[in-house]
Design a protein around this motif. Sequence first.
Motif, short mmCIF file in Angstrom:
data_model
loop_
_atom_site.label_atom_id
_atom_site.label_comp_id
_atom_site.label_asym_id
_atom_site.label_seq_id
_atom_site.Cartn_x
_atom_site.Cartn_y
_atom_site.Cartn_z
N TYR A 182 -1.26 7.54 2.22
CA TYR A 182 0.06 6.45 2.35
C TYR A 182 1.09 6.80 2.98
O TYR A 182 1.84 5.74 3.35
CB TYR A 182 0.35 6.81 0.76
CG TYR A 182 -0.73 6.51 -0.23
CD1 TYR A 182 -1.17 5.33 -0.58
CD2 TYR A 182 -1.48 7.83 -0.65
CE1 TYR A 182 -1.80 4.95 -1.49
CE2 TYR A 182 -2.57 7.37 -1.74
CZ TYR A 182 -2.77 6.20 -1.99
OH TYR A 182 -3.63 5.82 -3.03
N ARG A 208 1.99 2.77 -3.35
CA ARG A 208 0.87 3.02 -4.30
C ARG A 208 0.36 4.56 -4.50
O ARG A 208 -0.45 4.88 -4.71
CB ARG A 208 -0.57 2.24 -4.06
CG ARG A 208 0.05 0.77 -4.32
CD ARG A 208 -1.46 0.21 -4.84
NE ARG A 208 -2.06 -0.39 -3.62
CZ ARG A 208 -3.35 -1.13 -4.09
NH1 ARG A 208 -3.67 -1.01 -5.25
NH2 ARG A 208 -4.00 -1.49 -3.13
N MET A 209 1.38 5.46 -3.89
CA MET A 209 0.95 6.80 -3.81
C MET A 209 0.57 7.62 -5.06
O MET A 209 -0.29 8.19 -5.38
CB MET A 209 2.10 7.73 -3.13
CG MET A 209 1.39 9.05 -2.76
SD MET A 209 2.91 9.97 -1.48
CE MET A 209 2.04 11.07 -0.84
N ALA A 246 5.69 8.05 -1.31
CA ALA A 246 5.47 8.16 0.31
C ALA A 246 6.70 8.15 1.21
O ALA A 246 6.54 8.97 1.96
CB ALA A 246 4.53 7.01 0.39
N PHE A 298 0.90 -1.34 0.11
CA PHE A 298 -0.11 0.08 -0.03
C PHE A 298 0.79 1.38 0.11
O PHE A 298 0.54 2.36 -0.74
CB PHE A 298 -1.06 0.08 1.21
CG PHE A 298 -1.84 1.19 1.15
CD1 PHE A 298 -2.92 1.17 0.29
CD2 PHE A 298 -1.80 2.04 2.08
CE1 PHE A 298 -3.97 2.26 0.55
CE2 PHE A 298 -2.61 3.08 2.01
CZ PHE A 298 -3.75 3.19 1.29
N SER A 299 1.97 1.33 0.87
CA SER A 299 2.93 2.50 0.84
C SER A 299 3.40 2.86 -0.37
O SER A 299 4.21 3.77 -0.54
CB SER A 299 4.05 2.24 2.07
OG SER A 299 4.81 1.34 1.49
#
Lengths: 263, 354
Positions: free
Chosen positions: A228, A32-33, A42, A29-30
């Motif tokens: 993020y 996917r900024m 991020a 997830f981090s």
Amino acid sequence: MKTSRFWAWLVFVVGAAYFFIPLIATFEFSLRMRRGVYSFDAYRVVLGDARFQETFAYSVTVAVFTILLGVFLVVPTAYWIRLRMPQLRPIVEFITLLPLVIPAIVIVFGYIRMYGSNSPLPFLGSARGTDALLVIGYATLALPYMYRAVDTGLRTIDVRTLTEAAQILGAGWTTIIARVILPNVLIAVLSGAFLTFAIVIGEFTLASLLNRPAFGPYLQNIGANRAYEPAALAVIAFAITWGCMSVIQILARFAPKSANRPN
Amino acid sequence: MADPFLSIQNVKKSFGNVAVVKDFNLDVGAGEFVSFLGPSGCGKTTMLRIVAGFEEPSAGKVLIGGKDVTGLKPNQRNIGMVFQAYALFPNLTVAQNIGFGLKVAGMPKAEAQARIDEMLGIIKLPDFGDRYPYQLSGGQQQRIALARALAPKPKLLLLDEPLSALDAKVRISLREEIRSIQKKLGITTIFVTHDQEEALSMSDRIVVMNEGRADQTGTPFEIYNRPSTKFVANFVGTLNVLEGTISDAASGTVKINAEEIGLKGKLNGSKSGDTLSLALRPEAISLGRKAGNDSNLTGQIADVHFLGSVIRVRVGVGQNVVSLDTFNSPSSPPPVVGQKTEISFSSGDVLVLH
Ligand SMILES: Nc1ncnc2c1ncn2[C@@H]1O[C@H](COP(=O)(O)OP(=O)(O)O)[C@@H](O)[C@H]1O
Ligand SMILES: [Mg+2]
């Protein structure tokens, strides 16, 4: 035989998945900024944030002072108990365990009542005073780990005979602690120090309620307001903790070989 | 003793209400090697630790060089000490270990280095300065510990069972080495041991300790040949004990089984009819009659141990069994078990135990 191995593996895999899937998901997830592609944006934002740098530097400084205070407090105490008052060991062990049982929030409310600006000891009257109180509070929180690490280190050497050997050669207490005891438990002290570091870096309650610009409250603040960056910060915090753990593991290999005990 | 270097006067020590040292007195001359010999738990270590200053006596005092040191801390006494567990500092090299006391005393570096090299030479480990204790054998570690104790030129050397953690061969060679270094340096030494052979072979004088008291103090020759108590006689050396009854106190006749021997002048104060224990060292008894031996008893060979140059024979004499040693002689066969025999000894060698 075969089935028991199967179950052992299953438990291991489930456990590992329970631990790693959230971590991997957070990491993913981090990244996917930026829309559509993986990027370290991020991380760039977080590491470039002046507040990140300030709060991190502040917490590192506090951690260093906490470690120094812990070492000055715990090494002579654990040493003296092993040398002269072994009957006090259970009591001291109990006291050092208290921070695990008493929530930090209880400690901090105690502090606020005891050391307010109108009290005889107005620690909270100034920023420096509050910093000092924070260091003292952290030293308390780290006590269970520091004390155990040092005490385990002392167990590997023959404290009493080494002390006496140094004494009869003319050494006083300072020389004995600095040249004989501390060097022989240095690895243990360092592992206690890294545990302390890991605790102080992420601590939220004390820092937040004493209103100090520490890393923990910053983490919380980002977490509440951004998407993020908190994931990136979580991964960074994990990396720091794991770094500390690996350093402890590596140091343990260099522990001095004890040749004290006759065979 | 005219001018003792170390004087222990009426020292007592209790832990709680357990008296561990009971009224201990001893004067040690300068350069003398004195052993404390006794079974485990008799208070040897405690007495030594009182001299070192690690324990405070409950009563009495300790004088070194005429000065009362009873109130001084261990680091103010200028004493060297060697421990059973070596107690080398594991984080320091051999040279740093030996130099520890010199550094504490503030000796300049070059001078300290010279002294360290000198000590390494004395203990015959000249090239070991850079090693760490864990890289050394037990015997080597103990020699380093000795060098470390002697480096600051102490006035008094204390050794607490320094050889008992070592294997037999190293123990014997180190025994000789410690003694020769001690003689060369002329340092006053107290050596604690529970091993009688060690005490007998090394010491100028031995203090035999029993339950916190000095039972007897004397040269190894005196202790071995003229033990003053039953405890000393039993603890030091092998001893044969014969139970007897005084048949005529005036003429000094003692009856053992059905036979009589004369012990004139040895019965001090015992009456006719009293029973007593007579002790004899194995080497004082001969198999068969022998010129110069005025006492004979009959018995039966119970056991023969061929040990090479020496044959140890056990002879049953009534209820008692005595051990004696004879030299092997290639021309005559050893005695046979079950054979009737006579043993003889000189009444002068008999120890009457009270
Ligand atoms: N610090 C102490 N506290 C209580 N008892 C002790 C202490 N030190 C020694 N003792 C007791 O004193 C007795 C003599 O001990 P020690 O001097 O070490 O004997 P040794 O060296 O002759 O074997 C032992 O019974 C021991 O248990
Ligand atoms: Mg002892």
